[in-house]
Motif scaffolding. Structure first.
Motif, short mmCIF file in Angstrom:
data_model
loop_
_atom_site.label_atom_id
_atom_site.label_comp_id
_atom_site.label_asym_id
_atom_site.label_seq_id
_atom_site.Cartn_x
_atom_site.Cartn_y
_atom_site.Cartn_z
N MET A 1 -9.35 -6.38 -40.59
CA MET A 1 -10.61 -6.11 -41.28
C MET A 1 -11.77 -5.99 -40.30
SD MET A 1 -10.10 -5.80 -44.51
CE MET A 1 -11.73 -6.09 -45.17
N ALA A 2 -11.81 -6.92 -39.32
CA ALA A 2 -12.87 -6.89 -38.32
C ALA A 2 -12.80 -5.61 -37.50
CB ALA A 2 -12.79 -8.12 -37.43
N SER A 3 -11.54 -5.19 -37.18
CA SER A 3 -11.36 -3.98 -36.40
C SER A 3 -11.87 -2.76 -37.15
CB SER A 3 -9.88 -3.81 -36.05
OG SER A 3 -9.68 -2.60 -35.35
N GLN A 7 -15.04 -0.19 -36.16
CA GLN A 7 -14.94 1.26 -36.08
C GLN A 7 -16.01 1.94 -36.92
OE1 GLN A 7 -12.99 3.09 -34.10
NE2 GLN A 7 -12.25 1.18 -33.20
N ASP A 8 -16.27 1.40 -38.10
CA ASP A 8 -17.32 1.95 -38.96
C ASP A 8 -18.69 1.84 -38.29
OD1 ASP A 8 -15.48 2.54 -40.89
OD2 ASP A 8 -15.83 0.70 -42.06
N ILE A 9 -18.94 0.70 -37.68
CA ILE A 9 -20.24 0.50 -37.01
C ILE A 9 -20.37 1.44 -35.82
CG2 ILE A 9 -21.65 -1.16 -35.73
CD1 ILE A 9 -20.46 -3.37 -37.47
N LYS A 10 -19.30 1.65 -35.06
CA LYS A 10 -19.33 2.55 -33.90
C LYS A 10 -19.63 3.99 -34.34
CE LYS A 10 -16.50 2.17 -30.43
NZ LYS A 10 -15.27 2.05 -29.63
N LYS A 14 -22.96 6.15 -33.36
CA LYS A 14 -22.88 7.50 -32.79
C LYS A 14 -23.72 8.48 -33.59
CE LYS A 14 -19.53 11.01 -31.33
NZ LYS A 14 -18.09 11.37 -31.28
N SER A 15 -23.66 8.38 -34.92
CA SER A 15 -24.42 9.27 -35.79
C SER A 15 -25.93 9.06 -35.62
CB SER A 15 -24.02 9.03 -37.24
OG SER A 15 -24.83 9.79 -38.12
N VAL A 16 -26.36 7.80 -35.62
CA VAL A 16 -27.79 7.50 -35.49
C VAL A 16 -28.30 7.90 -34.12
CG1 VAL A 16 -29.51 5.65 -35.50
CG2 VAL A 16 -27.70 5.67 -37.22
N THR A 17 -27.48 7.71 -33.09
CA THR A 17 -27.88 8.11 -31.74
C THR A 17 -28.11 9.61 -31.66
OG1 THR A 17 -26.62 6.28 -30.75
CG2 THR A 17 -27.19 8.11 -29.31
N GLU A 256 -34.80 1.43 -34.02
CA GLU A 256 -34.72 0.12 -34.67
C GLU A 256 -33.36 -0.06 -35.36
OE1 GLU A 256 -37.08 -2.48 -38.11
OE2 GLU A 256 -37.88 -0.54 -37.43
N MET A 257 -32.88 1.00 -35.99
CA MET A 257 -31.58 0.96 -36.64
C MET A 257 -30.46 0.76 -35.61
SD MET A 257 -29.93 3.75 -39.28
CE MET A 257 -31.41 3.68 -40.30
N LEU A 258 -30.59 1.40 -34.45
CA LEU A 258 -29.60 1.24 -33.40
C LEU A 258 -29.56 -0.19 -32.90
CD1 LEU A 258 -30.05 4.50 -31.28
CD2 LEU A 258 -28.04 3.84 -32.60
N ASP A 259 -30.73 -0.83 -32.78
CA ASP A 259 -30.77 -2.23 -32.36
C ASP A 259 -30.03 -3.12 -33.36
OD1 ASP A 259 -32.23 -1.60 -30.12
OD2 ASP A 259 -34.18 -2.02 -31.03
N ASN A 260 -30.26 -2.88 -34.65
CA ASN A 260 -29.61 -3.67 -35.69
C ASN A 260 -28.10 -3.42 -35.71
OD1 ASN A 260 -32.04 -4.78 -36.57
ND2 ASN A 260 -32.41 -3.12 -38.04
N LEU A 261 -27.70 -2.15 -35.55
CA LEU A 261 -26.27 -1.82 -35.54
C LEU A 261 -25.58 -2.43 -34.32
CD1 LEU A 261 -26.37 1.92 -36.68
CD2 LEU A 261 -25.42 0.00 -37.96
N SER A 262 -26.25 -2.44 -33.18
CA SER A 262 -25.68 -3.07 -31.98
C SER A 262 -25.47 -4.56 -32.20
CB SER A 262 -26.60 -2.84 -30.78
OG SER A 262 -26.69 -1.46 -30.47
#
Length: 288
Positions: A1-3, A7-10, A14-17, A256-262
């Motif tokens: 589940m964590a994996s 993957q979803d977060i990565k 990538k999309s937000v970047t 800001e979204m990238l900081d939160n996602l990281s």
């Protein structure tokens, strides 16, 4: 589940970047266009401001102005509007503010309307709502030449002189500074001389050749053309300023979204590592 979560977060990162790169590039492009548009606007304002003030001074200091150009001498069931919007989006509330103001003016007038639409956004909006579009100019405002403003204003002047419309109203965005713009609504025809408090009255006599009517029939179209062209140049400047600000806000939001996602990614990664350590320790304990 964590994996799976990682993957979803990565993928999201990538999309937000990618979006952040686009908005940042658009911000730089808009900033460059704003500098050019602002320089043109300042030169145009300096020149046209003198002309419009001189013409307004004549209108307000001469008692022999033809009555057809004065308030209260035209009665018609239709009003003409020149509405200036942009041809592109992604500029915040630039277009919606102009459209809201135009709708409020049309509703308050309570008459039939005929519209000259400068820019696709205004044209598309009012066509969908059944308003009569007399003509449309869908090139970007900064690409419209002074000569083209004659084609924009002349039909309305002819309609006003023939009594088909009772007013010519100009609605556009006025430039205050790079951070602030304001929607303006100006009545170009007829002239309200009595309420124009900014014009100083002069005690002087002026003779016109060949006649007062001939001079004013020449001056009025020029005055309207100059006002329309000045509004188009000013509106183009406001559009680039609004787009630069919108792209700057979008870039800041993406970062800001990238900081939160990281942060979420690091937490998920830490949780996955912790789960693996627990499994290893549990397996070693089971072998004892």
């Amino acid at each position: 589940m964590a994996s799976n979560n990682m993957q979803d977060i990565k993928r999201r990162i990538k999309s937000v970047t990618s979006t952040e790169h686009i908005t940042s590039a658009m911000k730089l492009v808009s900033a460059a266009k704003l500098r050019r548009a602002k320089a043109t606007f300042e030169k145009t304002t300096e020149y046209f401001h003198y002309i419009t003030e001189s013409i307004a001074d004549i209108f307000n200091n001469i008692s022999d102005v033809p009555q057809q150009y004065l308030t209260g001498n035209h009665e018609a069931d239709k009003t003409g509007y020149i509405i200036i919007t942009s041809c592109r989006g992604l500029c915040g509330g630039f277009n919606s503010n102009v459209i809201k103001q135009a709708e409020a003016e049309i509703k308050a007038a309570g008459k039939k309307t005929v519209i000259v639409a400068v820019g696709t956004k205004g044209k598309e909006y009012f066509v969908k709502r059944g308003h009569e579009i007399f003509s449309e100019y869908l090139a970007p405002p900064e690409d419209i030449s002074f000569l083209e403003t004659k084609h924009i204003s002349k039909p309305f002047i002819d309609m006003y002189n023939s009594g088909e419309i009772d007013k010519v109203v100009l609605i556009y965005t006025s430039f205050k500074n790079s951070m602030e713009q304001e929607v303006k609504c100006e009545t170009l025809l007829p002239f309200d001389i009595e309420n124009d408090l900014e014009v100083i009255k002069h005690d002087r006599e002026v003779e016109y050749e060949p006649s007062v009517e001939a001079v004013f029939n020449y001056l009025v179209p020029k005055y309207v053309e100059i006002k329309v062209y000045g509004a188009i140049v000013e509106s183009a400047t406001c559009e680039h300023a609004a787009r630069r600000m919108a792209m700057e806000n979008a870039t800041d939001s993406a970062r800001e979204m990238l900081d939160n996602l990281s942060l979420f990614y690091n937490r998920a990664r830490q949780a996955a590592i912790t789960d693996e350590i627990i499994e290893i320790v549990a397996g070693s304990e089971a072998q004892k």
